[in-house]
Design a protein around this motif. Structure first.
Motif, PDB file in Angstrom:
ATOM      1  N   ASN A 159       0.839  -1.300  -0.452  1.00 56.05           N
ATOM      2  CA  ASN A 159      -0.168  -0.381   0.117  1.00 56.05           C
ATOM      3  C   ASN A 159       0.803   0.740  -0.107  1.00 56.05           C
ATOM      4  O   ASN A 159       0.566   2.398  -0.305  1.00 56.05           O
ATOM      5  CB  ASN A 159      -0.898   0.002   1.348  1.00 56.05           C
ATOM      6  N   PHE A 160       2.017   1.280   0.715  1.00 53.03           N
ATOM      7  CA  PHE A 160       3.207   2.460   1.011  1.00 53.03           C
ATOM      8  C   PHE A 160       3.907   2.136  -0.036  1.00 53.03           C
ATOM      9  O   PHE A 160       4.423   3.458  -0.072  1.00 53.03           O
ATOM     10  CB  PHE A 160       3.479   2.704   2.286  1.00 53.03           C
ATOM     11  N   PHE A 161       3.775   1.343  -1.030  1.00 53.34           N
ATOM     12  CA  PHE A 161       4.395   1.378  -2.352  1.00 53.34           C
ATOM     13  C   PHE A 161       6.217   1.059  -1.429  1.00 53.34           C
ATOM     14  O   PHE A 161       6.921   2.090  -2.500  1.00 53.34           O
ATOM     15  CB  PHE A 161       4.695   2.977  -3.355  1.00 53.34           C
ATOM     16  N   LEU A 162       6.452   0.565  -0.721  1.00 53.44           N
ATOM     17  CA  LEU A 162       8.090   0.395   0.020  1.00 53.44           C
ATOM     18  C   LEU A 162       8.858  -0.299  -0.836  1.00 53.44           C
ATOM     19  O   LEU A 162       8.313  -1.369  -1.392  1.00 53.44           O
ATOM     20  CB  LEU A 162       7.446   0.399   1.822  1.00 53.44           C
ATOM     21  N   PRO A 163      10.122   0.530  -1.161  1.00 53.54           N
ATOM     22  CA  PRO A 163      11.004  -0.608  -1.865  1.00 53.54           C
ATOM     23  C   PRO A 163      11.625  -1.433  -1.396  1.00 53.54           C
ATOM     24  O   PRO A 163      13.006  -1.755  -0.931  1.00 53.54           O
ATOM     25  CB  PRO A 163      12.088   0.649  -2.761  1.00 53.54           C
TER      26      PRO A 163
ATOM     27  N   LEU B 129       2.553  10.190   2.076  1.00 52.23           N
ATOM     28  CA  LEU B 129       3.542   9.564   2.159  1.00 52.23           C
ATOM     29  C   LEU B 129       3.904   7.574   0.923  1.00 52.23           C
ATOM     30  O   LEU B 129       4.499   7.846   0.544  1.00 52.23           O
ATOM     31  CB  LEU B 129       2.958   8.088   3.081  1.00 52.23           C
ATOM     32  N   LYS B 130       2.288   7.853   0.513  1.00 57.97           N
ATOM     33  CA  LYS B 130       2.735   6.873  -1.219  1.00 57.97           C
ATOM     34  C   LYS B 130       3.770   7.422  -2.280  1.00 57.97           C
ATOM     35  O   LYS B 130       4.728   6.408  -2.520  1.00 57.97           O
ATOM     36  CB  LYS B 130       1.853   6.858  -1.814  1.00 57.97           C
ATOM     37  N   ASN B 133       7.081   7.647  -0.993  1.00 55.61           N
ATOM     38  CA  ASN B 133       8.165   6.289  -1.252  1.00 55.61           C
ATOM     39  C   ASN B 133       8.231   5.845  -2.443  1.00 55.61           C
ATOM     40  O   ASN B 133       9.538   5.069  -2.578  1.00 55.61           O
ATOM     41  CB  ASN B 133       7.064   4.959  -0.662  1.00 55.61           C
ATOM     42  N   LEU B 134       7.321   6.082  -3.317  1.00 55.45           N
ATOM     43  CA  LEU B 134       8.181   5.890  -4.996  1.00 55.45           C
ATOM     44  C   LEU B 134       8.893   7.316  -5.611  1.00 55.45           C
ATOM     45  O   LEU B 134       9.413   6.367  -5.781  1.00 55.45           O
ATOM     46  CB  LEU B 134       6.593   6.130  -6.016  1.00 55.45           C
TER      47      LEU B 134
END
Lengths: 272, 272
Positions: A159-163, B129-130, B133-134
């Motif tokens: 959901n948070f697009f954490l890599p 936040l999304k 992170n992207l």
């Protein structure tokens, strides 16, 4: 091995790391389950960071945060033996300020392990997000034993697009099948023997399903039958998103059981 | 300039960037206020990413998401003229799934701009936040005009330990002092003239404080006096954490006013 206490120390270290970073977050009191995660992370990454932090926000009012075991010196020795590069051991005041932006886990955090601990998983996700942002790991390691926690963390990462690559690690078991837990030492010899019925019921379920059974009801009944002498808290069969299901889809199903032995609560599960 | 639509495209681009990355998140319909942020970001970074995404989660039920202006083609032209490297324009379904891990803004998100829009800032923080992170920016640019939003984002960055420098950008004004806003076009000539009292009252407050006045009550009274012919929604004097204060601390104070002109709601503020 370097022990880091402050945000600034950790950020300074992280800034200079360019190769793969493995991360194992823990609340300390390390046992063989943790060690298995740490060893796998050590094998799969150039640099290894372990955090030891008893996170207050995942304890509910009334749960005894102060009674949680602290074994800082023993933990550091274990980390050293496992060739950990950095141990991050912050104070509570380092990790939290007074009034914070919070993380809110979805509704599926209020069933099973979350049912008796509403808000517990919010606190877990909050601290894991903070630790992820500090350590920026390539790979982060979590045990399948805490299945609901693991799936919520996987969801947060999506959901948070954490890599970050989340690595689910298999449950470590005693030779007779009992899932490793720091709570196993509280079992008396009879309870220790009875506790084998937990993993036995799960193996049986796995075997019945591999032979073609797809009905959740039928499989659940068989599990209850094997564990009929135990004080069962719940048996749940869910998909990998933790939705309760009626028809078993192999490769997308988790079976979870929790049973009580006096004051000791034992969890186990299998991922089909 | 490259227009990116998917998570995969953006992540692939970001992975290969090693120098400083500036980021300006927007909801499109770009005007001179945005352009000023974009130009500053262009000056201060090697690579510049602008996002254009009308974020549904910051609209409350009943607020008309569909009526929000969309000017994709004009926006792209503006970005090209401003030498933006990458414009990220995702679909809603690219950014959100059904049931998500959420971000929860602290209590100070429920006063002032949040009072009539409970939950609005949760949605703002979630999408920011999304996007952070992207894009993993070195520097991210936000206007001081949306002061409460800016301070909440700064708090999120601190609380979550995001390795991002937030750059607050000064309010852009017409020559006569009126703060730039896409809503100014709705003002008739008389309202346009009256609206000058907003910035005038703030300049007056700044001047009174620079001469030594420290009482919030006295300063507020003077602001109301200057704006007495206007339909004032609120005048607030807060510290940089958005706590209401009684004694003005220069360098740690924000004065905010909101006034209505028919259906048009104008915001302005000064940061002492």
């Amino acid at each position: 091995m370097q022990v880091l206490k402050t945000i600034e120390e950790l950020q300074e270290v992280r800034k200079n790391l360019t190769s793969s970073v493995g991360f194992v977050p823990t609340m300390g009191a390390l046992h063989n389950g943790h060690i298995s995660l740490i060893k796998q992370a050590r094998n799969e990454n150039d640099v290894l960071i372990v955090s030891i932090f008893v996170n207050p926000t995942q304890f509910l009012p009334g749960e005894d945060l102060d009674a949680y075991p602290r074994k800082d010196e023993a933990d550091k020795k274990i980390c050293q033996m496992c060739k950990v590069d950095y141990v991050f051991m912050p104070e509570i005041s380092t990790m939290y300020t007074k009034e914070e932006v919070l993380v809110k886990a979805p509704n599926k955090s209020y069933i099973l392990e979350g049912k008796t601990r509403p808000g517990h998983f919010d606190g877990v996700l909050q601290v894991v997000l903070k630790l992820f942002n500090l350590t920026q790991p390539t790979n982060a390691y979590f045990g399948k034993k805490d299945a609901q926690q693991l799936t919520l963390i996987q969801q947060m990462v999506r959901n948070f697009f954490l890599p970050i690559n989340i690595v689910p690690c298999d449950i470590v078991r005693e030779e007779d099948g009992l899932a490793l837990s720091s709570r196993n030492i509280y079992l008396n010899p009879t309870q220790r023997q009875d506790a084998l019925l937990i993993s036995k019921s799960l193996y049986m379920a796995g075997s019945v399903i591999s032979k073609g059974e797809r009905s959740v009801k039928v499989v659940k009944d068989k599990i209850y039958e094997v564990m009929q002498t135990l004080d069962i808290e719940y048996v749940a069969i869910v998909d990998r998103e933790f939705n309760e299901i009626e028809i078993i889809e192999p490769k997308n199903t988790i079976i979870l059981v929790v049973a009580r032995f006096g004051n000791t609560r034992l969890l186990d599960n299998i991922w089909l």
